[in-house]
Write a protein that holds these residues in place. Structure first.
Motif, PDB file in Angstrom:
ATOM      1  N   UNK A 100      -4.680   6.107   4.200  1.00  0.00           N
ATOM      2  CA  UNK A 100      -5.483   5.787   5.377  1.00  0.00           C
ATOM      3  C   UNK A 100      -5.703   4.279   5.472  1.00  0.00           C
ATOM      4  N   UNK A 101      -5.858   3.602   4.335  1.00  0.00           N
ATOM      5  CA  UNK A 101      -5.970   2.147   4.321  1.00  0.00           C
ATOM      6  C   UNK A 101      -4.664   1.528   4.827  1.00  0.00           C
ATOM      7  N   UNK A 145      -2.569   2.859   6.897  1.00  0.00           N
ATOM      8  CA  UNK A 145      -2.487   3.079   8.335  1.00  0.00           C
ATOM      9  C   UNK A 145      -3.273   2.019   9.101  1.00  0.00           C
ATOM     10  N   UNK A 146      -4.446   1.697   8.610  1.00  0.00           N
ATOM     11  CA  UNK A 146      -5.246   0.637   9.251  1.00  0.00           C
ATOM     12  C   UNK A 146      -4.560  -0.714   9.142  1.00  0.00           C
ATOM     13  N   UNK A 147      -3.991  -0.990   7.970  1.00  0.00           N
ATOM     14  CA  UNK A 147      -3.301  -2.267   7.776  1.00  0.00           C
ATOM     15  C   UNK A 147      -2.058  -2.341   8.657  1.00  0.00           C
ATOM     16  N   UNK A 148      -1.360  -1.213   8.824  1.00  0.00           N
ATOM     17  CA  UNK A 148      -0.189  -1.171   9.681  1.00  0.00           C
ATOM     18  C   UNK A 148      -0.571  -1.524  11.120  1.00  0.00           C
ATOM     19  N   UNK A 149      -1.665  -0.958  11.611  1.00  0.00           N
ATOM     20  CA  UNK A 149      -2.117  -1.266  12.965  1.00  0.00           C
ATOM     21  C   UNK A 149      -2.482  -2.733  13.110  1.00  0.00           C
ATOM     22  N   UNK A 177       0.825  -1.202   0.000  1.00  0.00           N
ATOM     23  CA  UNK A 177       0.000   0.000   0.000  1.00  0.00           C
ATOM     24  C   UNK A 177       0.863   1.257   0.000  1.00  0.00           C
ATOM     25  N   UNK A 178       1.991   1.218   0.720  1.00  0.00           N
ATOM     26  CA  UNK A 178       2.917   2.359   0.719  1.00  0.00           C
ATOM     27  C   UNK A 178       3.475   2.572  -0.686  1.00  0.00           C
ATOM     28  N   UNK A 233      -4.963  12.848  -5.859  1.00  0.00           N
ATOM     29  CA  UNK A 233      -4.622  13.140  -4.461  1.00  0.00           C
ATOM     30  C   UNK A 233      -5.618  12.482  -3.510  1.00  0.00           C
ATOM     31  N   UNK A 234      -6.887  12.489  -3.881  1.00  0.00           N
ATOM     32  CA  UNK A 234      -7.905  11.835  -3.063  1.00  0.00           C
ATOM     33  C   UNK A 234      -7.655  10.331  -2.989  1.00  0.00           C
ATOM     34  N   UNK A 235      -7.342   9.724  -4.118  1.00  0.00           N
ATOM     35  CA  UNK A 235      -7.019   8.288  -4.135  1.00  0.00           C
ATOM     36  C   UNK A 235      -5.800   8.026  -3.250  1.00  0.00           C
ATOM     37  N   UNK A 236      -4.808   8.887  -3.339  1.00  0.00           N
ATOM     38  CA  UNK A 236      -3.597   8.745  -2.528  1.00  0.00           C
ATOM     39  C   UNK A 236      -3.932   8.838  -1.042  1.00  0.00           C
ATOM     40  N   UNK A 237      -4.776   9.787  -0.675  1.00  0.00           N
ATOM     41  CA  UNK A 237      -5.194   9.927   0.717  1.00  0.00           C
ATOM     42  C   UNK A 237      -5.910   8.662   1.199  1.00  0.00           C
TER      43      UNK A 237
END
Length: 136
Positions: free
Chosen positions: A71-72, A74-78, A21-22, A63-67
């Motif tokens: 955020x996805x 970040x959730x996967x990281x957690x 995702x990154x 940019x919206x897709x990137x945002x």
């Protein structure tokens, strides 16, 4: 290969890995930058704001897709951290590093971060043992 290591795998949390995702998000950031440069150049060269306006809308959409991707991620990281591992190649030495495609634990928790070559060697060694076991 530099050092022998214990070959073991672990199951991953569902969904794409944090690392993938990154990478995809960074590709989208690159697209935004390219579109922005093209928009600026089109204004400078043609003095036509119509093309720049369209490119601006494209830039906002990307940019919206990137945002959303970040955020996805970040959730996967957690989720990965809660499971006790990471797929990130850039940090978190206190967690096991897992290869996103094979599930191989390429670095144990507490082990120093790996160079790209050492990581690649470990994954290739694992794939070779898997290929050898299928031939037997």
């Amino acid at each position: 290969m530099s050092q022998p290591f214990e070959i073991r795998t672990r199951s991953r949390v569902p969904g794409p890995s944090m690392w993938r995702l990154i990478v995809v998000a960074m590709l989208f950031v690159g697209v935004v930058l390219v579109v922005m440069v093209v928009a600026i150049l089109s204004i400078v060269v043609t003095h036509d704001t119509t093309v720049a306006g369209i490119l601006f809308l494209v830039m906002v959409a990307v940019s919206l897709v990137c945002f959303l991707l970040l955020s996805w991620m970040s959730k996967q990281m957690k989720r990965e951290f809660a499971a006790g591992y990471t797929t990130s190649r850039m940090g978190y030495p206190n967690l096991e590093q897992v290869d996103e495609s094979t599930g191989l634990v390429v670095r144990a928790a507490g082990e120093p971060l790996l160079s790209r070559q050492v990581r690649r060697d470990r994954v290739l060694a694992y794939k070779a043992t898997r290929a050898g076991s299928r031939e037997s």
